[in-house]
Scaffold this active site. Structure first.
Site, PDB file in Angstrom:
ATOM      1  N   HIS A  22       0.833  -1.209   0.000  1.00 51.24           N
ATOM      2  CA  HIS A  22       0.000   0.000   0.000  1.00 51.24           C
ATOM      3  C   HIS A  22       0.866   1.256   0.000  1.00 51.24           C
ATOM      4  CE1 HIS A  22      -4.117  -1.693   0.790  1.00 51.24           C
ATOM      5  NE2 HIS A  22      -3.343  -2.758   0.871  1.00 51.24           N
ATOM      6  N   ASP A 114      -5.877   6.046   1.543  1.00 56.74           N
ATOM      7  CA  ASP A 114      -5.994   4.663   1.089  1.00 56.74           C
ATOM      8  C   ASP A 114      -7.445   4.231   1.299  1.00 56.74           C
ATOM      9  OD1 ASP A 114      -5.777   1.843   0.901  1.00 56.74           O
ATOM     10  OD2 ASP A 114      -3.671   1.954   1.510  1.00 56.74           O
TER      11      ASP A 114
END
Ligand code: UDP
Length: 456
Positions: A22, A114
């Site tokens: 990520h 995110d």
């Protein structure tokens, strides 16, 4: 401070979930924004900030808390417990950070968060600032989860094939593992479905993919989901060289043995090496590790195998010493540098989305060995839609046997089919480059995002 007096056009906080898969895409996106004169502050957890290795990007770093400042996920008794606490403490400490930045004369205009952390959007809205959801998986996978979240696709999957808009019919095992193996990782399944809990309130939906790669699904989704493709977020030294000396993502949670890898690769013949890696989190069971090891020993090719420290005790005893002549086992490397090396002819991968995009962007053929999560869906597309690899078939016990490993490698390294796959891989490489080049589909979307930001 008045906006006109700032040296930058706008200020974005960029907030990735604190894992390698990520951080890489969101950090790379940060570098692009910074290049386009947006001030970026990367936000990570206190524990990650203490343990990560950073390159010299010039991007500022701030922290929030996940509630486990001394050990991150390792400190939590389960991933469920980690998420529960993070989802509670994260928003509070993010709000404190926004206040601190504002009172120190560096107010934030936008949070690029995110998508697995939808609470960041609620915090942004409370502060009256722009919220941009950043999706780190493919649009195909987002489309699937969107349909499940809205109740448009019912679980358990009961049909032998299921069709969703913009996608070919998928068998059960082509869906993400959380769906065909219901209940296997409930905490993760909740997280991926949670991405859609408030997404309609997001000002932007950014996806780490490129339009040409997922054209049909992006077009069909745009009726209900205004996603902008902005990828592949890969250091530009491998694509269009937009950023100077950009060959590394720049934040490493693992210590790399890169010099040893490069030295060894430099001694190998062009296209002769099988690179093997299962990313930053997948855990292979001991039987699978053993079969893979024997498979690698059986092939005619040489191999470079990344076995993370936490996985090393599953390697069969004596394997490294016995195969010194034909392989190198390392605990971590700079994957992009390895994939870009002319000695690498094929990549055995778990099909994590970053690894998939990296291989597509560098034109490297794949042997797909999906383990969990979205990897099975990526593997289906690699084999049947993008045609850049083969899929290793597991047996009834879910293990890919040594003969199958050998067979898949030889299909790519030796067979006629391998040449076809290589041609497809090179085609996608060109399209990926075009997408991020000036005026390309991703570049245009990024410019549009920035143009709106600076008007605020
Ligand atoms: N990676 C790396 N060195 C390694 C293995 C992986 O730099 O030895 C990087 C890889 O380039 C990718 C990321 O780690 O960007 C892994 O992300 P992916 O989505 O492929 O898998 P995940 O770790 O999320 O399962």
């Amino acid at each position: 401070m008045e906006k006109e007096h700032r040296a930058y056009k706008s200020h974005c906080l960029v907030l990735p979930y604190p894992s390698q898969g990520h951080i890489n895409p969101l950090f790379q996106f940060s570098k692009l924004l910074d290049h386009k004169q947006i001030k970026v502050t990367l936000v990570t957890t206190r524990f990650t900030s203490k343990t990560m290795h950073r390159g010299s990007s010039g991007i500022e770093l701030e922290t929030i808390s996940d509630g486990y400042d001394e050990g991150g996920t390792d400190q939590a008794e389960s991933i469920q417990a980690y998420i529960e606490r993070f989802w509670q403490v994260g928003p509070e400490t993010l709000a404190e950070l926004l206040e601190k930045l504002s009172s120190s004369g560096c107010p934030v205009d936008c949070i690029v968060y995110d998508s697995v952390m939808p609470w960041a959007l609620d915090v942004a809205k409370k502060f009256g600032i722009v919220g941009a959801a950043f999706f780190t998986q493919s649009c195909v996978v987002d489309n699937i989860y969107y349909h499940v979240n809205k109740g448009l696709l019912k679980l358990p999957l009961s049909e032998s094939e299921t069709s969703l808009p913009g996608m070919p019919p998928l068998g059960p095992v082509d869906f993400p593992s959380f769906m065909y193996d219901l209940g296997s990782y409930p905490a993760y399944f909740d997280i991926v479905l949670g991405q859609f809990s408030n997404v309609e309130k997001a000002d932007w939906i950014l996806c780490n993919t490129f339009y040409e790669l997922e054209e049909q699904v992006v077009d069909r989704m745009s009726d209900f989901w205004p996603a902008r493709t902005i990828g592949p977020t890969i250091p530009s030294g491998y694509l269009n060289k937009q950023l100077e000396d950009d060959k590394e993502y720049g934040v490493n949670l693992f210590k790399s043995n890169n010099d040893a890898c490069m030295k060894w690769l430099n001694e190998q013949q062009k296209g002769s090496v099988v690179y093997v890696s299962f990313g930053s989190t997948a855990k292979l069971n001991a039987e699978q590790m053993e079969e893979l090891a024997w498979g690698l020993r059986r092939t005619k090719s040489t191999f470079l195998w990344v076995v993370r420290e936490s996985e090393a005790d599953k390697l069969i005893k004596g394997f490294v010493e016995e195969t010194l002549e034909k392989g190198l086992v390392v605990s971590w490397c700079s994957q992009l540098e390895v994939l870009a090396h002319e000695a690498v002819g094929c990549f055995i991968t778990h099909c994590g989305w970053n690894s998939t995009l990296e291989a597509l962007s560098l034109g490297v053929p794949l042997v797909a060995m999906p383990q969990m999560s979205d990897q099975s869906t990526n593997a289906k597309y690699i084999k049947d839609v993008w045609k850049t690899g083969v899929k290793a078939q597991p047996d009834g016990k879910g293990i890919v046997r040594q003969e199958e490993v050998e067979h898949c490698i030889s299909k790519i390294m030796e067979g006629e089919g391998g040449k076809e796959i290589k041609r497809s891989a090179m085609k996608w490489r060109e399209l990926a480059k075009k997408a991020v080049d000036e005026g390309g589909s991703s570049d245009k979307n990024i410019d549009e995002f920035i143009a709106k930001l600076v008007q605020l």
